[in-house]
Design an enzyme around this catalytic site. Structure first.
Site, PDB file in Angstrom:
ATOM      1  N   ARG A 131      -7.213  -1.511  -7.886  1.00 33.44           N
ATOM      2  CA  ARG A 131      -6.042  -2.567  -8.139  1.00 33.44           C
ATOM      3  C   ARG A 131      -5.373  -2.591  -6.727  1.00 33.44           C
ATOM      4  O   ARG A 131      -4.812  -1.728  -6.227  1.00 33.44           O
ATOM      5  CB  ARG A 131      -5.449  -2.255  -9.250  1.00 33.44           C
ATOM      6  CG  ARG A 131      -4.428  -3.419  -9.325  1.00 33.44           C
ATOM      7  CD  ARG A 131      -3.005  -3.258  -8.845  1.00 33.44           C
ATOM      8  NE  ARG A 131      -1.879  -4.142  -9.197  1.00 33.44           N
ATOM      9  CZ  ARG A 131      -0.459  -4.177  -8.648  1.00 33.44           C
ATOM     10  NH1 ARG A 131      -0.336  -3.454  -7.911  1.00 33.44           N
ATOM     11  NH2 ARG A 131       0.348  -5.168  -9.107  1.00 33.44           N
ATOM     12  N   ASP A 175       0.604  -7.380  -4.596  1.00 35.37           N
ATOM     13  CA  ASP A 175       0.922  -8.392  -3.918  1.00 35.37           C
ATOM     14  C   ASP A 175       1.396  -7.839  -2.461  1.00 35.37           C
ATOM     15  O   ASP A 175       1.507  -8.682  -1.580  1.00 35.37           O
ATOM     16  CB  ASP A 175       2.059  -9.143  -4.521  1.00 35.37           C
ATOM     17  CG  ASP A 175       3.331  -8.187  -4.755  1.00 35.37           C
ATOM     18  OD1 ASP A 175       3.219  -7.075  -5.468  1.00 35.37           O
ATOM     19  OD2 ASP A 175       4.405  -8.711  -4.303  1.00 35.37           O
ATOM     20  N   THR A 192       9.102   0.023  -4.917  1.00 31.67           N
ATOM     21  CA  THR A 192       8.599  -0.451  -3.681  1.00 31.67           C
ATOM     22  C   THR A 192       9.505  -0.576  -2.552  1.00 31.67           C
ATOM     23  O   THR A 192      10.797  -1.180  -2.840  1.00 31.67           O
ATOM     24  CB  THR A 192       7.922  -1.999  -3.927  1.00 31.67           C
ATOM     25  OG1 THR A 192       6.541  -1.520  -4.854  1.00 31.67           O
ATOM     26  CG2 THR A 192       7.476  -2.559  -2.961  1.00 31.67           C
ATOM     27  N   GLY A 197       3.341  -7.524  -9.399  1.00 32.42           N
ATOM     28  CA  GLY A 197       2.455  -8.154  -8.274  1.00 32.42           C
ATOM     29  C   GLY A 197       1.548  -9.007  -8.714  1.00 32.42           C
ATOM     30  O   GLY A 197       1.355 -10.182  -7.910  1.00 32.42           O
TER      31      GLY A 197
HETATM   32  N1  ASP Z   1       4.950  -5.450  -6.235  1.00 34.45           N
HETATM   33  C1  ASP Z   1       4.428  -4.231  -6.361  1.00 34.45           C
HETATM   34  C2  ASP Z   1       2.817  -4.216  -6.940  1.00 34.45           C
HETATM   35  O1  ASP Z   1       2.776  -5.056  -7.797  1.00 34.45           O
HETATM   36  C3  ASP Z   1       5.115  -3.193  -7.203  1.00 34.45           C
HETATM   37  C4  ASP Z   1       6.526  -3.274  -6.814  1.00 34.45           C
HETATM   38  O2  ASP Z   1       6.990  -4.068  -6.235  1.00 34.45           O
HETATM   39  O3  ASP Z   1       7.282  -2.353  -7.410  1.00 34.45           O
HETATM   40  O4  ASP Z   1       2.107  -3.631  -6.479  1.00 34.45           O
END
Ligand code: ASP
Length: 349
Positions: free
Chosen positions: A243, A246, A215, A269
């Site tokens: 889905r 966060d 991310t 998340g």
């Molecule tokens: N936080 C992101 C999510 O849960 C994934 C990530 O940070 O790599 O969608």
């Protein structure tokens, strides 16, 4: 002593306990509490980015792979810095930094996004600016080449904070944005990750395995003293259709308030939503007088770790101080200072 003072005192004691309990310096803390290097002749600006946290270890990466990540992170830092150096806003700078990472196959955002369990890509993004606390977010978009640009349009051009799925993309049609078929976002590497997650899932519990990585996020301080934060992601590998993580949730994945700090998160998340991680860092700074580094560490090495979850964040305060704590083996991260000097790190040490 009136009850409200006792309550306040108790809260403070609790917080001090929490911070003290995080034995210093925690592994992966990577906090730069120092004042940023000032430009000789330019404004006092700064920008920090992350490219995701996770099981990133030197032994799992070739020199060529590491060099490719470093080059991509530097390109993003320099793109954001160019905006700040020319007097542009923190909002424009975080977008300028995120777009090249969305266009790179290396990161889990835009082009390099991870797959859902249905072998599609659904992306989330959000942005917030700290002067007026304006924010925009999109969730589950499937055709927008740069979801962070769409989040910004939601902030600037709609009366809403968040738009999702077809509604977000119908809104996007009215603007000069680039669209791609969902297959543009499909890469071999992410397909392989999906296959691995699905075969692991037949032997373990898929819902508890945090298959995330890559991310992207940015925080910036501009010459007017305004902070901004932005985050963009494909979410978690093998996530269920629909889905939402966060990253598009203001207060969980992204937060910015000139009175405290700007934050972009990365990690599992569901936990970041439940703990309102990004807002919690800013609230601690604002209400308790803890430094940015202390608050960011308390949230990652205290709250998140105690919940049994993994991830990290980048944070910047109105003086341009940066904190980048994470409780995973690594986090792609970098900072560019007002004088154009760059620091990029991947692993814990
Ligand atoms: N936080 C992101 C999510 O849960 C994934 C990530 O940070 O790599 O969608």
């Amino acid at each position: 002593m009136p009850a409200r003072y006792i309550a306040r005192l108790a809260y403070f004691v609790l917080l001090i306990g929490l911070v003290a309990g995080i034995t210093a310096p925690a592994a992966g803390q990577d906090v730069d509490g120092a004042a940023p290097a000032a430009a000789a002749d330019g404004p006092n600006v700064r920008l920090a980015i992350h490219g995701g946290a996770g099981t990133i270890r030197p032994e799992n990466m070739t020199d060529a792979q590491e060099a490719a990540y470093r080059a991509a992170l530097e390109e993003a830092l320099r793109a954001g810095y160019e905006v700040l150096r020319n007097g542009g806003s923190a909002t424009d700078a975080v977008i300028a930094a995120i777009v090249p990472m969305e266009d790179s196959p290396l990161f889990n955002a835009g082009h390099g996004s991870v797959f859902t369990a249905e072998e599609t890509v659904e992306m989330d993004a959000s942005i917030m600016e700290g002067a007026r606390r304006n924010a925009g977010a999109v969730a589950g978009v499937m055709r927008t080449k740069n979801p962070i640009r769409l989040a910004r349009l939601v902030m600037d051009e709609s009366p809403h904070v968040m738009l999702a799925r077809e509604g977000a993309e119908a809104f996007a049609e009215a603007y000069d944005l680039e669209f791609r078929d969902n297959t543009y976002f499909h890469t071999e590497r992410r397909l392989e990750a999906l296959r691995n997650a699905q075969s692991d899932a037949s032997t373990t519990d898929a819902d508890t395995s945090p298959a995330y990585l890559g991310t992207v996020g940015a925080v910036a301080l501009d010459a007017n003293g305004t902070l901004a934060a932005a985050t963009s992601t494909g979410g978690m590998t093998n996530k269920k259709f629909g889905r939402i993580g966060d990253s598009p949730i203001i207060g969980a994945g992204t937060y910015a308030d000139n009175r405290s700090c700007a934050v972009s998160s990365t990690g599992h998340g569901e936990y970041f939503i439940r703990a309102a991680i990004a807002y919690d860092v800013c609230a601690m700074v604002r209400y308790t007088g803890l430094s940015l580094a202390e608050a960011a560490n308390a949230v990652i090495h205290g709250t998140l770790t105690e919940m049994g979850a993994t991830g990290g964040l980048i944070a910047m305060d109105p003086q341009g101080r940066v904190a980048m704590p994470f409780n995973t083996p690594g986090m792609y991260r970098g900072v560019i200072n007002a004088d154009g000097s760059v620091q990029i790190d991947i692993f814990r040490d």
